[in-house]
Design an enzyme around this catalytic site. Structure first.
Site, PDB file in Angstrom:
ATOM      1  N   SER A  94     -67.134 -62.733-101.893  1.00 19.94           N
ATOM      2  CA  SER A  94     -68.033 -62.086-102.842  1.00 19.94           C
ATOM      3  C   SER A  94     -67.241 -61.854-104.130  1.00 19.94           C
ATOM      4  O   SER A  94     -66.055 -61.533-104.096  1.00 19.94           O
ATOM      5  CB  SER A  94     -68.497 -60.750-102.273  1.00 19.94           C
ATOM      6  OG  SER A  94     -69.010 -59.953-103.311  1.00 19.94           O
TER       7      SER A  94
ATOM      8  N   GLU B 107     -53.922 -53.204-106.012  1.00 22.24           N
ATOM      9  CA  GLU B 107     -55.185 -53.644-106.598  1.00 22.24           C
ATOM     10  C   GLU B 107     -55.377 -53.081-108.013  1.00 22.24           C
ATOM     11  O   GLU B 107     -55.774 -53.811-108.925  1.00 22.24           O
ATOM     12  CB  GLU B 107     -56.354 -53.218-105.703  1.00 22.24           C
ATOM     13  CG  GLU B 107     -57.706 -53.744-106.177  1.00 22.24           C
ATOM     14  CD  GLU B 107     -58.876 -53.236-105.342  1.00 22.24           C
ATOM     15  OE1 GLU B 107     -58.852 -52.060-104.919  1.00 22.24           O
ATOM     16  OE2 GLU B 107     -59.809 -54.007-105.121  1.00 22.24           O
TER      17      GLU B 107
END
Lengths: 164, 587
Positions: free
Chosen positions: B320, B362
């Site tokens: 995704s 991240e």
């Protein structure tokens, strides 16, 4: 080794390495024989060689490095054309192999185990090489020299220097 | 039923299943044998010799690996056994970096505990010590080999459970060290920053990269508007840091504590989880309708993302494009929220409290900065948040329950269950099935995707379509599914993957429970139970019913998958080389 990746220089050696891997691949316990043969090919097992083995054998690099550093036979450093192994095992040591080792360091201008600048000799202290009757013993590649005294060292080294 | 054998342990008759170990049999008789390297299901190798017992043969045997036998007589407590254990422990301590006072694991250290239990009151052996450099180049994990006791739990979890193998046992004898190959920093290895190694480390040899100072600094800066968001799994675990039972829900107390730390606003990452479902659900439906790349694979878990970038770069198109909830939230805070509140986005400082160490990596990804500023400025773990609360002198357990702040504090039950394996799948199904059938379905608990089986598969009817879904947690299980997808064996529509076994509830940033607890209690199950209870107690349990989210689309994002949504909430991925040569520096 000097090559930067699998595909550029030193291609021929890489090709040989791949052949080595494919020869053993799939067999149980294939890693050690591959490492032996790869070390014979390159003289040592640098990152680039271990990476190729890792990718082609599908074994994590960490595992391969763990094996390489566990066994003293495997080396991470470039070895000389003539590999000198000095036995510092018990029998040789009591017969004075420590002094032989010191003399070799002096003769080769090394501060300990390592490889000479010209790449001709590498010095490595080791434990018993199975020739205690000849103590103190050294090996240069496959040649064995026994019952040595420090004064023998310069002549022996000269023999190999002259050979080049 | 396996055959039972009868043995005596310290004179007590015990019946134990054939094939079980002496340690397990002793547990049945409520006899405690001390252990150190042993961690159930992860490390059962008999390496440390702390658990030795007398089984009537010449040498003492490690009870964690010694199998029971009919008529066996075991002695777990004799002068010989006690002396052997103590000498072993003293030898381990002899070259341990005993900086306990300043160690992050002080009071939660299995070695410290053992030294106390075994009455080691002096260091008899003062020998040579190793002096290794600390590897703190990674954004997530710090390694201090001087504190390592070589139990190998970390290498086992990294290799056998996660199939990452970023660390191994290198060298031999006194020089033995757990490290990455060629002593390369973790930063330059295929390490995915999951932090499972930290959770299993009995001592302080592995810890998270501490970002507490940056957060204190921001809070103290009067020019900054400091916002904190908390992930779903944090609220069901942070209580453990304050002595509460595993699985205690502490949402209200956690919010109250964060407000007292001085954050300007305390928001709920679950709100952004709802937003993720809107975007990801839309993406799934579009891919199904338009013949896009399937299966669609979830992208919430940053450990998983780095794993696929290293190991399955050919399947990156299956991921995704949705940013993870924490990052989506940051992007919304620095745009929509900034506009609404009239604050310069440059002055908004977003902190996230996450159950995760990979989130630290991240937030540093350069592509995750929709406004030109990082979407999230600093990510801290559940453990760090607890340390801040302790440092501030806040009595957590006596705090009143408080609510998340407006305007970004409302979340649905679907957002909460993101914290457990199967939760993202279930949340997505609640929305996708409604959209595909055009109905408000009541049957919203998808039990087939819940629980701790490594791989879970479900078929869900949505009108004419039968949605085939799969869920994997722990990267070893993810690898199995990815191999099936790669070979074409699998024909799923939608796959959820979380890097950590059990999902975020067992993330690498969660409170560390010692082996003594983990061997007895399934912490993943207990924390997950709390997550599902939390979900049940929220009236709105579907993301698309969250009014806050609807309003966000109306006022700002237009509709799911819009151009603006893509700009702010979606990202891209790149292939990552294992051990890239250009940056391979030794520590």
């Amino acid at each position: 080794m000097g090559c930067k990746c699998e595909n550029n220089c030193a291609d021929q050696k890489v090709q040989e390495l791949i052949e080595i891997i494919d020869k053993h691949k799939g067999k149980k316990g294939a890693l050690i024989p591959v490492l032996h043969d790869a070390q014979n090919l390159y003289g040592y097992l640098p990152l680039q060689v271990q990476k190729i083995i890792s990718e082609r054998m599908n074994i994590p690099l960490a595992e391969i490095y763990g094996v390489v550093t566990f066994y003293t036979q495997f080396s991470l450093n470039q070895k000389g054309k003539y590999q000198i192994r000095v036995c510092l095992g018990t029998a040789c040591y009591v017969k004075g192999s420590g002094k032989i080792y010191e003399e070799l360091k002096k003769e080769l201008k090394l501060s300990g185990d390592g490889t000479t600048e010209d790449g001709l000799f590498s010095l490595e202290s080791c434990r018993c090489i199975g020739a205690c009757g000849l103590a103190p013993v050294i090996m240069i590649n496959d040649d064995v020299y026994g019952e040595l005294v420090p004064a023998d060292v310069p002549d022996i080294i000269k023999k190999y220097r002259d050979r080049k | 039923m396996s055959k039972m054998v009868t043995l005596t342990i310290d004179g007590i008759e015990v019946k134990a299943p054939e094939g079980s170990t002496v340690l397990e049999a002793a547990k049945l008789a409520n006899i405690k044998i001390p252990t150190l390297c042993y961690l159930k299901g992860i490390n059962e190798i008999g390496a440390c010799r702390i658990c030795v017992v007398d089984v009537g043969v010449k040498n003492l045997q490690a009870s964690c690996v010694y199998p029971v036998a009919e008529g066996m007589k075991v002695i777990t407590n004799s002068p010989k056994v006690r002396e052997a254990r103590r000498v072993t422990l003293e030898l381990i301590l002899s070259n341990h970096d005993r900086k306990c006072l300043t160690c992050v694991r002080s009071e939660n250290c299995e070695l410290q505990r053992l030294a106390k239990d075994l009455q080691v009151d002096d260091i008899r052996f003062e020998g040579k010590k190793n002096d290794y450099n600390i590897d703190d180049f990674s954004d997530s994990v710090v390694r201090d080999p001087n504190k390592c006791i070589l139990c190998r739990r970390c290498t086992s979890v990294c290799k056998n459970i996660q199939t990452v193998s970023a660390i191994e046992t290198n060298e031999r004898g006194f020089d033995t060290i757990v490290a990455s190959p060629f002593n390369i920093s973790l930063k330059d290895t295929p390490c995915v920053n999951c932090g499972q190694c930290i959770n299993v480390c009995p001592v302080g040899a592995l810890r998270e990269k501490d970002n507490i100072d940056k957060v204190w600094e921001a809070i103290a800066d009067p020019d900054l508007h400091v916002v904190v968001q908390t992930a779903p799994a944090v609220r069901v675990a942070i209580g453990e840091e304050f002595g509460l039972p595993i699985g205690t829900r502490c949402t209200g107390k956690m919010v109250a504590a964060l407000k007292r730390l001085g954050f300007d606003k305390v928001f709920d990452t679950d709100t952004a989880a709802d937003l993720t479902i809107m975007e990801e659900g839309t993406e799934l439906i579009e891919r199904i309708k338009n013949g896009g790349k399937l299966p669609l694979i979830t992208s919430c878990s940053p450990g998983w993302i780095k794993f696929i970038e290293h190991n399955y770069p050919d399947l990156l198109d299956n991921l995704s494009t949705c940013k993870s909830p924490q990052i989506m939230f940051g992007a919304i805070l620095k745009t929509y929220y900034a506009e609404k509140m009239g604050i310069d986005p440059a002055k908004i400082f977003v902190v996230s409290v996450m159950p995760c160490t990979a989130k630290k990596f991240e937030v540093k990804r350069p592509e995750l900065s929709a406004t030109g500023y990082p979407d999230v400025d600093v990510s801290i773990t559940t453990r760090e948040a607890a340390r801040m609360i302790k440092e501030a002198g806040i009595d957590f357990n006596s705090l009143p329950d408080e609510n998340f702040d407006d305007p970004m504090g409302d979340a649905s039950g679907a957002g909460v269950i993101f914290g457990a394996t199967g939760g993202v799948m279930e949340a997505a199904l609640r929305t996708v099935v409604d959209i595909l059938t055009g109905k408000d379905n009541d049957d919203i608990e998808y039990k087939a995707v819940r629980g701790l089986d490594g791989i879970k598969v479900a078929e869900v009817k949505a009108g004419d379509l039968t949605l085939r879904a799969a869920v994997a947690h722990g990267l070893g299980n993810a690898r199995k599914i990815m191999d099936q997808i790669r070979s074409g064996e699998a024909d799923y529509h939608f796959v959820e993957i979380m890097a950590c076994p059990g999902g975020c509830v067992n993330g690498g940033g969660q409170p560390i429970q010692p082996a003594a607890v983990r061997n007895e209690i399934d912490i993943c199950a207990e924390r997950a139970k709390a997550i599902y209870t939390e979900d049940e107690n929220i009236q709105i349990r579907k993301s698309h019913k969250n009014e806050r989210i609807m309003k966000l689309y109306e006022e700002f994002l237009e509709k799911p998958g819009s151009h603006k949504a893509h700009e702010l909430l979606h990202t891209h991925y790149e292939e990552r080389e294992n051990y890239p040569e250009e940056c391979c520096g030794n520590i």
